[in-house]
Design a protein around this motif. Structure first.
Motif, PDB file in Angstrom:
ATOM      1  N   ARG A 200      38.183  -2.456  85.945  1.00  0.00           N
ATOM      2  CA  ARG A 200      37.167  -1.539  86.479  1.00  0.00           C
ATOM      3  C   ARG A 200      37.830  -0.313  87.095  1.00  0.00           C
ATOM      4  O   ARG A 200      37.354   0.824  86.926  1.00  0.00           O
ATOM      5  N   GLU A 201      38.910  -0.520  87.818  1.00  0.00           N
ATOM      6  CA  GLU A 201      39.629   0.608  88.425  1.00  0.00           C
ATOM      7  C   GLU A 201      40.234   1.501  87.340  1.00  0.00           C
ATOM      8  O   GLU A 201      40.176   2.729  87.427  1.00  0.00           O
ATOM      9  N   ILE A 202      40.825   0.882  86.345  1.00  0.00           N
ATOM     10  CA  ILE A 202      41.437   1.638  85.250  1.00  0.00           C
ATOM     11  C   ILE A 202      40.391   2.478  84.530  1.00  0.00           C
ATOM     12  O   ILE A 202      40.583   3.676  84.273  1.00  0.00           O
TER      13      ILE A 202
ATOM     14  N   MET B 297      40.030   6.638  84.199  1.00  0.00           N
ATOM     15  CA  MET B 297      40.049   7.242  82.863  1.00  0.00           C
ATOM     16  C   MET B 297      38.744   7.983  82.550  1.00  0.00           C
ATOM     17  O   MET B 297      38.747   9.183  82.273  1.00  0.00           O
ATOM     18  N   TRP B 298      37.646   7.256  82.578  1.00  0.00           N
ATOM     19  CA  TRP B 298      36.393   7.797  82.050  1.00  0.00           C
ATOM     20  C   TRP B 298      35.630   8.658  83.049  1.00  0.00           C
ATOM     21  O   TRP B 298      35.056   9.686  82.674  1.00  0.00           O
ATOM     22  N   GLU B 299      35.632   8.244  84.319  1.00  0.00           N
ATOM     23  CA  GLU B 299      34.787   8.932  85.297  1.00  0.00           C
ATOM     24  C   GLU B 299      35.524  10.028  86.058  1.00  0.00           C
ATOM     25  O   GLU B 299      35.015  11.138  86.215  1.00  0.00           O
ATOM     26  N   LEU B 300      36.717   9.717  86.539  1.00  0.00           N
ATOM     27  CA  LEU B 300      37.413  10.679  87.392  1.00  0.00           C
ATOM     28  C   LEU B 300      38.123  11.774  86.600  1.00  0.00           C
ATOM     29  O   LEU B 300      38.039  12.957  86.942  1.00  0.00           O
ATOM     30  N   LEU B 301      38.829  11.396  85.541  1.00  0.00           N
ATOM     31  CA  LEU B 301      39.668  12.349  84.820  1.00  0.00           C
ATOM     32  C   LEU B 301      39.114  12.761  83.458  1.00  0.00           C
ATOM     33  O   LEU B 301      39.748  13.538  82.741  1.00  0.00           O
ATOM     34  N   GLY B 302      37.946  12.247  83.097  1.00  0.00           N
ATOM     35  CA  GLY B 302      37.305  12.688  81.865  1.00  0.00           C
ATOM     36  C   GLY B 302      38.104  12.434  80.610  1.00  0.00           C
ATOM     37  O   GLY B 302      38.248  13.316  79.753  1.00  0.00           O
ATOM     38  N   TYR B 303      38.603  11.226  80.472  1.00  0.00           N
ATOM     39  CA  TYR B 303      39.441  10.907  79.316  1.00  0.00           C
ATOM     40  C   TYR B 303      38.683  11.013  77.991  1.00  0.00           C
ATOM     41  O   TYR B 303      39.284  11.313  76.960  1.00  0.00           O
TER      42      TYR B 303
ATOM     43  N   GLU C  34      45.925   2.878  94.210  1.00  0.00           N
ATOM     44  CA  GLU C  34      44.882   3.596  93.473  1.00  0.00           C
ATOM     45  C   GLU C  34      45.196   5.081  93.367  1.00  0.00           C
ATOM     46  O   GLU C  34      44.911   5.725  92.344  1.00  0.00           O
ATOM     47  N   GLY C  35      45.793   5.656  94.410  1.00  0.00           N
ATOM     48  CA  GLY C  35      46.202   7.056  94.338  1.00  0.00           C
ATOM     49  C   GLY C  35      47.294   7.264  93.305  1.00  0.00           C
ATOM     50  O   GLY C  35      47.279   8.259  92.562  1.00  0.00           O
ATOM     51  N   ALA C  36      48.239   6.329  93.234  1.00  0.00           N
ATOM     52  CA  ALA C  36      49.308   6.415  92.232  1.00  0.00           C
ATOM     53  C   ALA C  36      48.737   6.359  90.829  1.00  0.00           C
ATOM     54  O   ALA C  36      49.177   7.089  89.925  1.00  0.00           O
ATOM     55  N   ARG C  37      47.743   5.505  90.636  1.00  0.00           N
ATOM     56  CA  ARG C  37      47.124   5.402  89.304  1.00  0.00           C
ATOM     57  C   ARG C  37      46.493   6.739  88.905  1.00  0.00           C
ATOM     58  O   ARG C  37      46.633   7.186  87.759  1.00  0.00           O
ATOM     59  N   MET C  38      45.813   7.382  89.820  1.00  0.00           N
ATOM     60  CA  MET C  38      45.207   8.676  89.518  1.00  0.00           C
ATOM     61  C   MET C  38      46.265   9.706  89.123  1.00  0.00           C
ATOM     62  O   MET C  38      46.106  10.440  88.134  1.00  0.00           O
ATOM     63  N   LEU C  39      47.336   9.778  89.877  1.00  0.00           N
ATOM     64  CA  LEU C  39      48.392  10.745  89.595  1.00  0.00           C
ATOM     65  C   LEU C  39      49.058  10.452  88.254  1.00  0.00           C
ATOM     66  O   LEU C  39      49.288  11.365  87.446  1.00  0.00           O
ATOM     67  N   ILE C  40      49.367   9.191  87.988  1.00  0.00           N
ATOM     68  CA  ILE C  40      50.052   8.844  86.743  1.00  0.00           C
ATOM     69  C   ILE C  40      49.160   9.107  85.538  1.00  0.00           C
ATOM     70  O   ILE C  40      49.601   9.661  84.528  1.00  0.00           O
TER      71      ILE C  40
END
Length: 599
Positions: free
Chosen positions: A9-11, A15-21, A358-364
Motif C-alpha cells: 500500500r505504501e509503495i 508510485m501512483w498517487e504522490l509521484l504520478g507514475y 517513508e521519506g526515503a522511499r519518496m526520494l528514491i
C-alpha cells in the motif's frame, strides 16, 4: 516474530498517487506496457517471492555464511535454489531492453522490486543486484560482440556480474591502483593483480561470473587518467557463446565481516586472466561511473530496506510487549501492564523510523523517475535536465539514506530493549547488515565531497537550483494552503537558506579550500533533511486533498499528515545544529597538529 511483509500500500501510494507514475510511464517510449494493472500484478508477485522465498532464508544466510574451499565458494542453504526460482520467473530481464533479451519495462520498476528484495534478504539480493551494474556498463560502453556474448546472458540471469575496483592499498583513491593489463596478439589482454572487497565475486548460484575490472595498460599515464576498464569472465567464452575453459582468476579468500554474511565478499586474484577492453583506453573510470552510479542508488535502497525492516518488527513488538503503565492512565486495564507503544519515548522511536523510511522511499522513487527519463526519453532537453538532477540527488540518496537508515535500524533494536540484542529476534542482524551501507560505493564523506565540491560549487550552484526550483514552485502553489501552512512556510525558508548556505561556504572556500571538506558532510545531511521535508510536505498536501474529497482510507491519509507534522517538528530542526556547525569553519578541525592527536 513475523517475517518481512512487503508494504504494497505504501509503495503504490508513492508510485501512483504522490509521484504520478502512471503519467510518467505513459510519457516514456514503450511505457504503455507499464500500465497500473501490469505493474501492480508484478509487484504482487514480487512481494510473494520476497515474503515466501527470500525472507525465510535471511537468518540462514547470516548464521551459515559462505563456505570457501580452494577458490570455490558455496552459498548458504536455500540461496542457490532461490536464485533459480528468480531466474525462472524472469525477474533479471524485467527492466532491460528487448533487443538484449529483456522485457522492456522501465528501470524504476526494478528499483521498486529491489526494495522488496533487499528488505527481505539484503545479502541474497546483492548477487543479482551487482549484475545490473555490469549490464548497464556493457550496454553503455561495450561492443556489439560483447553485448551478444555477455549482456544477453546477464539479462537472462544465467550469468551474474561484479565490479572489481578496490585494492588493498587504494580504496577511494583509484588513481593508485596497480592491476596490470598486458595486450595479446588476438586483441585480448592479460589481467594481473589482486582486488579486495568484491561482493558476489565467487559463488555457486550461476554458470558464469562476469567481472568488470579496472586495470592499467603498459603505457598508461599515472593517476586516474591512466585507468582502463575490462570484461574478465570466470569462464572464457567461445566464439559460439558457449563456455570454454576456466580463466586464470580465483577467489583467494572470503572476508570475515560484521554483517551481510550470506554474501560472498571476496579477495579476487587475477593471474594473467584473459580480459577484453570496454570503452576507450585510459577512460575506464569514466565508463565505470555507469556502474558506480547504479551501485550508489542501489545502496540508497539498503538504507530504506533496513529502516523498513526495523520499523515493521519493532512496531509489532511494541504493540504486543507489556511493560509498565502509561503515565496518563492505564490503556490495558485488564492486563498486568500496558503495551509499550503507549509510552511517548517508544512513539518517538517508532515515528522516527516511519518518517525516515517513508521519506526515503519518496526520494528514491523520485530519483528512479529521473533514471527512466535519462534511459528512455526522446526529448534531449528532458534527458539533460533529468541527468543533472540525478547527478545532484545521487550522493544525497546514497549517503543520507544510509546514515538515517542505520539510525532507524538502531532505533528498531532499541524498541526491543535487551531482546533486541539477542539474535533470535533478527534486530541485531538488521543493524549489522546495515552498517556497511555507509562505507561501500563511496563513504559518506566521499559522497559529501562529490555533492558539495563537484556537483554544487563547481556548477556555481546550478545543480542545486534544479531541485530548489521544484521546491520553490511547490511552495508558491501552496502559499495559500491554510491547512498545511505549518509545513509550507518552514519548507520555503529552508529552501531559501539552502542556497544561502551554498554561497556562504563557497566564499569561505575561496579563502581556504579546506572549508569544503570541513562543511561537506554537514551540508549533505542538511540537504537530505531539506529534500525529505519537501516530500513530506508534498505528501501532506496530497493527503489533505484526499481527505477533503472524501475517502474510505481516512486513517491512512491522516497518518501521512501526522507523520509529516512529526517530521517537521521533531526531525527537521536537526538542520539548525548543522547550520551552526557548517558556519563554524575549518579552523576548529585543523587547529591541532597531527602529532597532538597522540595520547
Amino acid at each position: 516474530m513475523s517475517d518481512y511483509k512487503a508494504p504494497l500500500r505504501e509503495i503504490q501510494y508513492v508510485m501512483w498517487e504522490l509521484l504520478g507514475y502512471e503519467q510518467h510511464y505513459q510519457s516514456l517510449p514503450g511505457g504503455d506496457e507499464a500500465s497500473s494493472d501490469v505493474v501492480n500484478a508484478v509487484l504482487e508477485e514480487g512481494a510473494k517471492f520476497c515474503e515466501n522465498v527470500l525472507a525465510p532464508i535471511n537468518a540462514v544466510g547470516d548464521q551459515e555464511g559462505c563456505k570457501w574451499n580452494d577458490g570455490e565458494v558455496k552459498t548458504a542453504t536455500g540461496f542457490k535454489e532461490a536464485y533459480q526460482q528468480y531466474v525462472e520467473a524472469g525477474w533479471p530481464s524485467m527492466c532491460h531492453h528487448v533487443e538484449h533479451g529483456g522485457q522492456g519495462l522501465p528501470q524504476s520498476l526494478g528499483t521498486v522490486l529491489s526494495e522488496m528484495v533487499g528488505s527481505a534478504n539484503w545479502s541474497w539480493g546483492m548477487y543479482p543486484g551487482l549484475s545490473h551494474g555490469a549490464m548497464n556498463t556493457i550496454e553503455a560502453h561495450g561492443t556489439d560482440e560483447q553485448k551478444e556474448h555477455y549482456l544477453t546472458k546477464l539479462v537472462e540471469g544465467s550469468w551474474t556480474g561484479t565490479m572489481c575496483l578496490t585494492e588493498a592499498h587504494c580504496g577511494t583513491d583509484l588513481g593508485m591502483l596497480r592491476t596490470k593489463a598486458e595486450p595479446n596478439a588476438d586483441g585480448s589482454y592479460n589481467i594481473t593483480g589482486t582486488k579486495i572487497f568484491i561482493s558476489a565475486g565467487e559463488h555457486d548460484m550461476a554458470e558464469n561470473i562476469v567481472h568488470i575490472v579496472l586495470a592499467r595498460l603498459p603505457d598508461a599515464p599515472a593517476g586516474t587518467k591512466g585507468i582502463s576498464l575490462f570484461i574478465v569472465p570466470k569462464f572464457n567464452v567461445n566464439a559460439d557463446g558457449s563456455l570454454g575453459e576456466r580463466n586464470n582468476l580465483k577467489c583467494g579468500s572470503l572476508e570475515h565481516k560484521m554483517g551481510i554474511h550470506g554474501n560472498a565478499t571476496c579477495v579476487m586474484n587475477f593471474d594473467g586472466a584473459k580480459g577484453f577492453l570496454i570503452g576507450p583506453p585510459n577512460k575506464g573510470l569514466n565508463c565505470m561511473f555507469t556502474f558506480m552510479n547504479t551501485a550508489r542508488l542501489g545502496t540508497a535502497l539498503q538504507g530504506l530496506a533496513h529502516a523498513e525492516v526495523g520499523f515493521q518488527k519493532s512496531l509489532e513488538y511494541a504493540r504486543d510487549r507489556l511493560q509498565m503503565r502509561s503515565l496518563s492512565g492505564a490503556k490495558n486495564p485488564e492486563g498486568p501492564a500496558d503495551p509499550i507503544i503507549v509510552h511517548p519515548d517508544v512513539r518517538r522511536m517508532l515515528l522516527t523510523q516511519k518518517a525516515l523510511a517513508e521519506g526515503a522511499r519518496m526520494l528514491i522513487y523520485f530519483t528512479a523517475q529521473q533514471v527512466d527519463v535519462v534511459d528512455r526519453s526522446e526529448d534531449e532537453e528532458a534527458r539533460k535536465a533529468a541527468d543533472e538532477l540525478l547527478g545532484f540527488l545521487t550522493p544525497i540518496a546514497k549517503a543520507f539514506i544510509t546514515e538515517t537508515g542505520y539510525e532507524a535500524a538502531n532505533l528498531g533494536l532499541q524498541c526491543f530493549g535487551g531482546h533486541g540484542y539477542i539474535a533470535e529476534w533478527g534486530m541485531e542482524q538488521n543493524v549489522r547488515d546495515c552498517r556497511i551501507a555507509m562505507l561501500y560505493e563511496g563513504t559518506t564523506g566521499i559522497q559529501a565531497l562529490d555533492l558539495l565540491g563537484r556537483k554544487v560549487l563547481m556548477t556555481n550552484g546550478e545543480s542545486l537550483k534544479r531541485f530548489t526550483k521544484i521546491v520553490h514552485k511547490f511552495c508558491q502553489a501552496n502559499e495559500a494552503n491554510e491547512a498545511q501552512a505549518e509545513l509550507i512556510a518552514p519548507l520555503a525558508n529552508i529552501n531559501k537558506e539552502w542556497g544561502e548556505l551554498t554561497m556562504h561556504i563557497g566564499l569561505m572556500a575561496m579563502e581556504n579550500p579546506d572549508e569544503v571538506g570541513a562543511a561537506s558532510v554537514d551540508f549533505l545531511m542538511y540537504s537530505g533533511y531539506a529534500a525529505l521535508a519537501y516530500f513530506w510536505a508534498l505528501a501532506a498536501v496530497d493527503a489533505q486533498a484526499k481527505l477533503d474529497a472524501g475517502t474510505s482510507e481516512k486513517a491512512f491519509y491522516e497518518a501521512k499528515i501526522a507523520t509529516a507534522r512529526f517530521y517537521f517538528q521533531r526531525i527537521l530542526p536537526r538542520t539548525r545544529s548543522l547550520v551552526e556547525s557548517m558556519k563554524s569553519g575549518a579552523g576548529n578541525l585543523m587547529a591541532l597538529d597531527a602529532e597532538h592527536f597522540a595520547f
